[in-house]
Design an enzyme around this catalytic site. Structure first.
Site, PDB file in Angstrom:
ATOM      1  N   SER A 106     -11.417 -37.798 -23.830  1.00 41.04           N
ATOM      2  CA  SER A 106     -10.023 -38.179 -23.650  1.00 41.04           C
ATOM      3  C   SER A 106      -9.196 -36.896 -23.606  1.00 41.04           C
ATOM      4  CB  SER A 106      -9.617 -39.129 -24.772  1.00 41.04           C
ATOM      5  OG  SER A 106      -8.353 -39.669 -24.552  1.00 41.04           O
TER       6      SER A 106
ATOM      7  N   HIS B 138     -10.562 -40.894 -20.161  1.00 34.00           N
ATOM      8  CA  HIS B 138      -9.280 -41.607 -20.201  1.00 34.00           C
ATOM      9  C   HIS B 138      -8.342 -40.894 -19.237  1.00 34.00           C
ATOM     10  CE1 HIS B 138     -10.146 -43.076 -24.555  1.00 34.00           C
ATOM     11  NE2 HIS B 138     -10.790 -43.763 -23.648  1.00 34.00           N
TER      12      HIS B 138
ATOM     13  N   ASP C  50     -11.891 -44.366 -29.418  1.00 38.83           N
ATOM     14  CA  ASP C  50     -12.757 -44.970 -28.416  1.00 38.83           C
ATOM     15  C   ASP C  50     -14.049 -44.152 -28.342  1.00 38.83           C
ATOM     16  OD1 ASP C  50     -13.583 -46.663 -26.389  1.00 38.83           O
ATOM     17  OD2 ASP C  50     -12.567 -45.546 -24.803  1.00 38.83           O
TER      18      ASP C  50
END
Lengths: 269, 202
Positions: free
Chosen positions: B18, B45, B138
């Site tokens: 991310s 992401h 995540d």
């Protein structure tokens, strides 16, 4: 966690008992959806889930609605809608009557997006938008034309990016956290259940939109559905797919020509 | 039966990241050697607006073929697949990729967990999951699935990560196999070339 062989048992039951054929759906996504529902609804065992799906018709409705993906939005991929406005609507405008099919429309955000564009192009009065899905309950939402108000800011931005020149908020009335879209849009929308796996062509269309539906199907079913679309399009009709879907390698690809970088094809035979 | 020490062929490497991961990939990708024997999936992401230029940008950093994943793509060794914006990337039993536009997971689509979990399901102990820099959690559940299926988990050394939360969370909750800096990650992946086996650490 539901295992692969248990998924197959469920699919067999769904078909044998209820006539829903999910056997050609992509398994990775389907397995995730079933497991998600299994934990969401707190089933103590697979046997319990299987029994409910077999015997409880109310639960069956929920099951089918939840294992299929019903996520959609208005004016998703604004450049796609911009291309519809500039490249496709002018062609449709030359016709005395316009028939559009939104196949697998889910809760209908894309259908209302299309109705808005047709209205702005002065074409809505001579158009009919057929909105179909296999889930009766999502079609009820299409009929109502009510969407969450907290989405409207983003939809409005997408609408503007798609070439919309009006005031997006004029198309709905805000009330209690909901946006109710104007009746004149809904008047031209015809709603019906239709299962792309098992149902056949039901009309001839000038434009078919089926976006982010084929990704849930295996290759064979994708091909069958594309043949169904091919058979349901009039000559020089248009077909629109999702941004990661393609006609390439399908049996009907030679019948179509892609317009531009967007996933829009024109039928050329 | 205890299987440690049994040769364990690696068939896929999945890299998730991310915030702060793009810079890691800019440094990592050029270090990968040309004759890679495994496919690599990259889940980042990213903004939901589809800008395919990210795959061009990442592709310019490596001699390996790198593409944004298309629905039903066959997963080929030596190829790098980037999860497209605003879709979950899944793996099928026949080693093809599929896409899913279902609800966001951990506020993310693509979600690292979704890909890690399907990879664990299909590849089992032949999977390697790598977590890079990021500011949320995540990836932890998905890497746990890889670990439970017998695969191997590597975390970017939080000391080297712009955003240490994501790798640190994985380290806290999973017994990771290796904590590596960027060069060590590259060496590990390149080491899969010669043996196709899990290289030993160190």
């Amino acid at each position: 966690m539901i295992e692969d062989d248990e998924i197959e048992l469920l699919l067999t039951d769904l078909f044998d008992i209820h006539g829903y054929d999910f056997t050609s759906y992509s398994r990775a996504s389907l397995k995730r959806r079933v497991n998600r529902l299994y934990s969401l609804d707190k089933f103590p065992s697979f046997a319990e889930l299987r029994y409910r799906v077999k015997a409880d018709t109310n639960y069956l409705k929920r099951f089918v609605e939840e294992i299929t993906v019903n996520v959609t939005e208005m004016f998703r991929d604004p450049t796609f809608y911009l291309s519809l406005r500039t490249d496709v609507l002018p062609v449709l405008a030359t016709k005395p009557f316009i028939r559009i099919w939104h196949a697998g429309c889910s809760t209908g955000e894309e259908v209302y997006s299309m109705a808005i564009m047709l209205k702005e192009a002065g074409l809505l009065h001579k158009s009919l938008l057929y909105a179909t899905d296999l889930n009766p309950s999502v079609l009820e939402k299409v009929r109502k034309g009510v969407f969450p108000l907290n989405q409207m800011k983003q939809y409005s931005e997408s609408y503007i990016a798609s070439g919309g020149l009006g005031d997006f908020s004029a198309y709905y009335i805000a009330n209690y956290g909901q946006a109710k879209f104007n009746e004149d849009l809904a008047e031209k929308i015809i709603i019906s259940t239709h299962n792309l796996v098992s149902d056949s062509s039901f009309n001839e269309f000038d434009l078919i939109l089926c976006r982010n539906v084929l990704i849930y199907f295996d290759k064979d079913l994708q091909d069958r559905v594309l043949q169904l679309f091919d058979a349901s399009l009039g000559s020089l009709g248009h077909l629109a797919l999702g941004s990661k879907e393609t006609l390439k390698f399908s049996a009907v690809q030679d019948n179509f020509k892609q317009l531009n970088r967007e996933k829009i094809w024109k039928k050329v035979v | 039966m205890e299987e440690s020490g049994v040769k364990n062929p690696v068939k896929i490497v999945v890299i998730g990241g991310s915030a702060g991961s793009l810079e890691v990939l800019f440094r990592l990708l050029p270090l990968l050697t040309k004759n890679l024997s495994v496919p690599i999936l990259i889940i980042l992401h990213r903004r939901s607006t589809a800008d395919s230029s990210l795959s061009d940008l990442l592709g310019s950093k490596t001699t390996l073929p790198l593409q944004e994943a298309d629905d039903k793509d066959q997963i080929l060794p030596g190829n790098i697949y980037l999860a497209p914006a605003d879709y979950h990337l899944l793996v099928e039993k026949d080693f093809t990729l599929s896409l899913d536009y279902s609800e966001k997971v951990n506020f993310s689509r693509p979600s690292l967990d979704v890909t890690f979990e399907t990879v664990a399901d299909v590849y089992g102990r032949s999977a390697v999951g790598i977590i890079l820099s990021g500011a949320n959690e995540d990836g932890t559940a998905g890497l746990l699935a890889i670990k439970k299926a017998g695969g191997l988990v590597i975390a970017q050394d939080p000391e080297t990560a712009q955003m240490p939360v994501m790798p640190q969370n994985v380290i806290n909750f999973i017994g990771v196999d290796f904590i590596y800096g960027i060069e060590e990650i590259a060496n590990y992946i390149n080491g899969l070339n010669t043996s196709g086996l899990h290289p030993t650490g160190g």
